[in-house]
Design a protein around this motif. Structure first.
Motif, mmCIF file in Angstrom:
data_model
loop_
_atom_site.group_PDB
_atom_site.id
_atom_site.type_symbol
_atom_site.label_atom_id
_atom_site.label_comp_id
_atom_site.label_asym_id
_atom_site.label_seq_id
_atom_site.Cartn_x
_atom_site.Cartn_y
_atom_site.Cartn_z
ATOM 1 N N VAL A 329 40.124 51.160 -21.251
ATOM 2 C CA VAL A 329 40.225 49.869 -20.940
ATOM 3 C C VAL A 329 38.887 49.557 -20.029
ATOM 4 C CG1 VAL A 329 42.589 49.717 -21.262
ATOM 5 C CG2 VAL A 329 41.320 50.328 -18.931
ATOM 6 N N CYS A 330 38.520 47.997 -20.499
ATOM 7 C CA CYS A 330 37.209 47.291 -19.849
ATOM 8 C C CYS A 330 37.367 46.065 -19.828
ATOM 9 C CB CYS A 330 35.796 48.148 -20.321
ATOM 10 S SG CYS A 330 35.923 47.787 -22.262
ATOM 11 N N GLY A 331 36.379 45.460 -19.007
ATOM 12 C CA GLY A 331 36.399 43.934 -19.063
ATOM 13 C C GLY A 331 35.657 43.585 -20.543
ATOM 14 N N ARG A 332 34.466 44.295 -20.568
ATOM 15 C CA ARG A 332 33.543 44.052 -21.524
ATOM 16 C C ARG A 332 32.951 45.305 -22.277
ATOM 17 N NH1 ARG A 332 28.452 41.310 -18.492
ATOM 18 N NH2 ARG A 332 27.975 43.145 -17.265
ATOM 19 N N TYR A 349 39.485 49.501 -25.334
ATOM 20 C CA TYR A 349 39.918 48.216 -25.407
ATOM 21 C C TYR A 349 39.474 47.121 -24.446
ATOM 22 C CZ TYR A 349 43.632 50.617 -27.824
ATOM 23 O OH TYR A 349 44.253 51.232 -29.064
ATOM 24 N N ALA A 350 38.944 46.207 -24.726
ATOM 25 C CA ALA A 350 38.075 45.116 -23.889
ATOM 26 C C ALA A 350 38.845 43.879 -23.767
ATOM 27 C CB ALA A 350 36.748 44.876 -24.542
ATOM 28 N N LEU A 351 38.661 43.395 -22.753
ATOM 29 C CA LEU A 351 39.501 42.081 -22.291
ATOM 30 C C LEU A 351 38.804 40.935 -22.929
ATOM 31 C CD1 LEU A 351 40.596 42.504 -18.466
ATOM 32 C CD2 LEU A 351 41.445 43.399 -20.388
ATOM 33 N N ARG A 360 37.405 32.939 -17.545
ATOM 34 C CA ARG A 360 38.948 32.915 -17.766
ATOM 35 C C ARG A 360 39.219 34.545 -17.623
ATOM 36 N NH1 ARG A 360 41.902 29.363 -21.942
ATOM 37 N NH2 ARG A 360 43.404 30.576 -20.962
ATOM 38 N N CYS A 361 38.325 35.206 -18.521
ATOM 39 C CA CYS A 361 38.643 36.847 -18.341
ATOM 40 C C CYS A 361 38.747 37.333 -17.134
ATOM 41 C CB CYS A 361 37.745 37.371 -19.345
ATOM 42 S SG CYS A 361 37.783 38.977 -19.886
ATOM 43 N N GLY A 366 44.316 40.712 -14.847
ATOM 44 C CA GLY A 366 45.435 41.650 -14.842
ATOM 45 C C GLY A 366 46.295 41.344 -16.108
ATOM 46 N N LEU A 367 46.605 39.978 -16.301
ATOM 47 C CA LEU A 367 47.619 39.729 -17.603
ATOM 48 C C LEU A 367 46.864 40.264 -18.742
ATOM 49 C CD1 LEU A 367 48.871 36.282 -16.638
ATOM 50 C CD2 LEU A 367 50.109 38.203 -16.279
ATOM 51 N N LEU A 368 45.674 39.905 -19.003
ATOM 52 C CA LEU A 368 44.895 40.445 -20.057
ATOM 53 C C LEU A 368 44.904 41.987 -20.241
ATOM 54 C CD1 LEU A 368 41.814 38.094 -19.980
ATOM 55 C CD2 LEU A 368 43.568 37.855 -21.686
#
Length: 382
Positions: A329-332, A349-351, A360-361, A366-368
């Motif tokens: 999992v990652c932000g980008r 899986y990227a946010l 916003r990301c 957390g929710l994303l």
């Protein structure tokens, strides 16, 4: 299910990443057996990962990079010394004392920032009973070759008039003599590991000033000044300690954190090891991996740097060696699937796939992340 992810810098700690991933997984698979080992690679977040693994928090008031006092944290586990001689293992993060976060907003000090507080922090760990130290370096505001750190531990760096040279990397051009004989004698009996993902030498085109100086506010002129000053510093140290000073200047890790790696190698007798390799040992990753059937790793940005010793690459390599599937999992995400596969990561899986707006990301990470974990669970667990 084993979650072994690093922090998402600027939005979530490694502990929070594990909590949100767990929440998302269990919405799809209620009661799923999940274990978490928050990880770090020696840079910022290393102490936090050690605390999450059960180490005890200790604080010390030390000198910050500009000379103002700061409160720095280190982690200690007594009875866990790798020397086998009693005492304990401390995890010390140089950024806690000498990091960029301690500079006034937007104000850099590339020529004068000092690692003196890092030396004070190491001394505090010794005072607390550490006989083994994992020394994580990264995120530094400094380029002083570790001279400040060594001075705090008893070394003397004098100019031609016999006066102590001023703090920072720039003033090292005035260094005339170095004396390491006054270093804290406990250091000789302490096992110190330099934990870093940086293998740069001290000086030159790939050295600390040229590669990392601009990130600390150094102009082209500053970089040239620092490079010459550190080369002179190594030459003077050579007169004090012999050929090992020149050898250490070229060694992997010497250029880490503004050359503090060099100071650790020459003055502290440290052993250089990749940060993630060290931290996986310290954090108890192997026993957790032995119980796992599936592994989730990650960090804020999966990019080319990830492949060069960052936490997800280390976790994936260990999991792959154990025959386990790994997803991230990652932000980008800035790696093609082919590169992920070579690193042992089946899918990421990227946010930003869920929320393309970076602001916003970050704000809703957390929710994303829980939504991403839900999709991961549907793809792999049901």
């Amino acid at each position: 299910m084993l979650i072994a992810a690093d922090k998402f810098k600027g939005s979530l700690t490694a502990v929070e990443v594990a909590e949100h991933v767990t929440a998302g997984l269990r919405r799809v698979v209620p009661g799923l057996d999940v274990a978490a080992v928050p990880v770090a690679d020696g840079g910022d977040g290393t102490v936090a990962a050690a605390l999450a693994a059960g180490f005890t928090r200790h604080e010390a008031r030390v000198t910050g990079p500009t000379g103002a006092p700061v409160t720095a944290t280190f982690a200690l586990r007594m009875g866990a010394s790798s020397t086998g001689a009693g005492g304990g293992t401390a995890v010390v993060e140089m950024a806690e004392a000498s990091g960029l976060q301690h500079l006034p907003a937007g104000v850099f000090a590339p020529l004068t920032a000092t690692t003196y507080g890092t030396g004070e922090l190491l001394r505090a760990a010794l005072d607390a009973g550490a006989t083994s130290i994992v020394f994580g370096v990264g995120g530094s505001a400094t380029t002083d070759g570790g001279a400040g750190m060594l001075a705090a531990l008893g070394a003397r760096f004098l100019d031609a008039d016999g006066e102590p040279v001023a703090p920072g990397g720039g003033p090292l051009r005035d260094l005339a003599t170095a004396d390491l004989s006054g270093l804290d004698p406990r250091l000789a009996k302490t096992d110190i590991v330099l934990a870093s993902d940086v293998d740069n030498p001290l000086t030159g085109p790939k050295g600390a000033p040229a590669v990392y100086g601009p990130q600390k506010g150094a102009s082209e002129e500053d970089v040239a000044t620092l490079d010459a000053a550190l080369a002179h510093y190594a030459e003077v140290l050579g007169r004090a300690v012999g050929p090992k000073a020149a050898e250490a200047a070229l060694a992997p890790g010497a250029g880490a954190a503004g050359g503090i790696g060099y100071g650790a190698l020459v003055g502290l007798g440290a052993e250089f090891r990749p940060g993630i390799e060290v931290m996986l040992d310290v954090l108890g990753f192997a026993p957790a991996l032995a119980k796992a059937t599936f592994v989730i790793t990650g960090e804020g940005s999966l990019d080319t740097q990830t492949l060069h010793g960052k936490a997800p690459a280390g976790v994936a390599a260990a999991a792959r060696a154990a025959g386990l599937d790994v997803v991230a999992v990652c932000g980008r995400l800035r790696l093609p699937q082919e590169a992920l596969g070579r690193a042992g990561i089946r899918r990421a899986y990227a946010l930003t796939d869920l929320e393309p707006d970076p602001a916003r990301c970050m704000a809703e990470a957390g929710l994303l992340l829980e939504r991403a974990a839900e999709q991961l669970a549907r793809d792999f667990l049901v």
